[in-house]
Design an enzyme around this catalytic site. Structure first.
Site, short mmCIF file in Angstrom:
data_model
loop_
_atom_site.label_atom_id
_atom_site.label_comp_id
_atom_site.label_asym_id
_atom_site.label_seq_id
_atom_site.Cartn_x
_atom_site.Cartn_y
_atom_site.Cartn_z
N LYS A 32 0.85 -1.19 0.00
CA LYS A 32 0.00 0.00 0.00
C LYS A 32 0.89 1.24 0.00
CE LYS A 32 -2.07 1.68 3.77
NZ LYS A 32 -1.78 3.15 3.79
N ASP A 59 -3.47 4.34 -1.90
CA ASP A 59 -4.40 4.73 -0.85
C ASP A 59 -4.39 6.25 -0.66
OD1 ASP A 59 -6.02 4.76 1.44
OD2 ASP A 59 -4.35 4.26 2.78
N LYS A 61 -7.49 8.13 -0.89
CA LYS A 61 -8.78 8.51 -0.29
C LYS A 61 -9.35 9.80 -0.86
CE LYS A 61 -7.69 6.40 4.22
NZ LYS A 61 -6.23 6.19 4.08
N ASP A 64 -13.95 14.86 -3.03
CA ASP A 64 -14.12 16.22 -3.56
C ASP A 64 -15.40 16.23 -4.38
OD1 ASP A 64 -13.53 18.91 -4.55
OD2 ASP A 64 -11.43 18.47 -4.07
N PRO A 66 -17.79 15.82 -7.58
CA PRO A 66 -17.70 14.73 -8.56
C PRO A 66 -16.78 15.01 -9.74
CG PRO A 66 -19.95 14.96 -7.80
CD PRO A 66 -19.19 16.11 -7.20
N THR A 119 -10.67 3.42 10.85
CA THR A 119 -10.56 2.55 12.01
C THR A 119 -10.16 3.30 13.28
OG1 THR A 119 -8.32 1.95 11.34
CG2 THR A 119 -10.10 0.45 10.72
N GLN A 190 -5.10 2.67 16.66
CA GLN A 190 -6.29 2.03 16.12
C GLN A 190 -7.23 1.66 17.27
OE1 GLN A 190 -6.61 1.93 12.93
NE2 GLN A 190 -4.75 1.36 11.89
N ARG A 211 2.63 -1.23 10.83
CA ARG A 211 3.70 -1.28 11.82
C ARG A 211 4.03 -2.67 12.35
NH1 ARG A 211 0.99 3.78 14.80
NH2 ARG A 211 -0.78 2.83 13.70
#
Length: 232
Positions: A32, A59, A61, A64, A66, A119, A190, A211
């Protein structure tokens, strides 16, 4: 579709990520690339890691209007990534625009996944900070249903929610689950976490592990432990 472990390469530079990936002389992990590394190194880091033979989950994310998301996804479609994502909170219309932008002229595209709730978000923070009063499970399922309606391939969700997502959206609707830790490890920041074996049992399709692998004394051994617990 086989399950897989995705290693979160949350490093600040190409030098750091390649020093980490150089340790893997056998099986090449699915990686990732998140905001930190992408913002530091740009699209070239995606191309370089892909040349090394790794599958990539980009990743970023997106969230905004469309039209902006559509045009941004069109740019990302030129990178040879396997999965990319956006925030489901951007509405069905935004997600539909994303699919349109990500689809190449030949009809192919990377898998597109929606983030439901992070998460690090729990019921208390969702209510107090976001003013969303519904139960978090109900919110996640609603976002997942919207993502499926918009033509996406799955969602990023807590492993605690993966089984319910499949119940709501079908077994072919993918669940990518961060917040995975070894039973004998630290959970860090998390709040909604699970072990690889538990995530497998509950129905996660992919787990994202950072990690516990990248900060391990022996990252390759930690990765192989994850694969054994989750995939085998």
């Amino acid at each position: 579709m086989g399950k897989d472990v995705i290693v979160a390469c949350d490093f600040a530079s190409a030098e750091q990520v390649f020093a980490f990936l150089d340790k893997f002389t056998g099986r090449k992990p699915f990686v990732k690339i998140g905001m930190e590394l992408f913002y530091a190194e740009g699209p070239s880091i995606v191309r370089e890691i892909k040349k090394r033979g790794h599958k990539i989950f980009l990743d970023l994310k997106l969230h905004d209007i469309p039209n902006t998301v559509k045009k941004s996804m069109s740019v990302l479609s030129g990178l040879d990534v396997d999965i990319t994502n956006l925030h489901a909170g951007g509405t069905v219309r935004m997600m539909e625009a994303a699919v349109e932008g990500l689809t190449r002229p030949d009809g192919t595209r990377p898998l597109l996944i929606a983030v439901t709730q992070l998460t690090s978000t729990d019921q208390e923070s969702m209510e107090n900070d976001l003013l969303i009063r519904e139960p978090i499970d109900k919110v996640v399922m609603h976002y997942a249903a919207n993502a499926k309606k918009a033509g996406l391939d799955g969602v990023v969700c807590s492993p605690l929610e993966a089984g319910k997502v499949h119940d709501t959206c079908g077994n072919d609707f993918l669940t990518i689950t961060p917040g995975v830790r070894f039973a004998d490890g630290e959970i860090g920041d998390q709040k909604r976490v699970m072990t690889p074996a538990e995530a497998k049992k509950i129905g996660s399709d992919y787990i994202v592990v950072g990690r516990p692998i990248t900060a391990a004394e022996d990252p390759v051994a930690a990765y192989e432990r994850c694969v054994q617990e989750f995939c085998d």
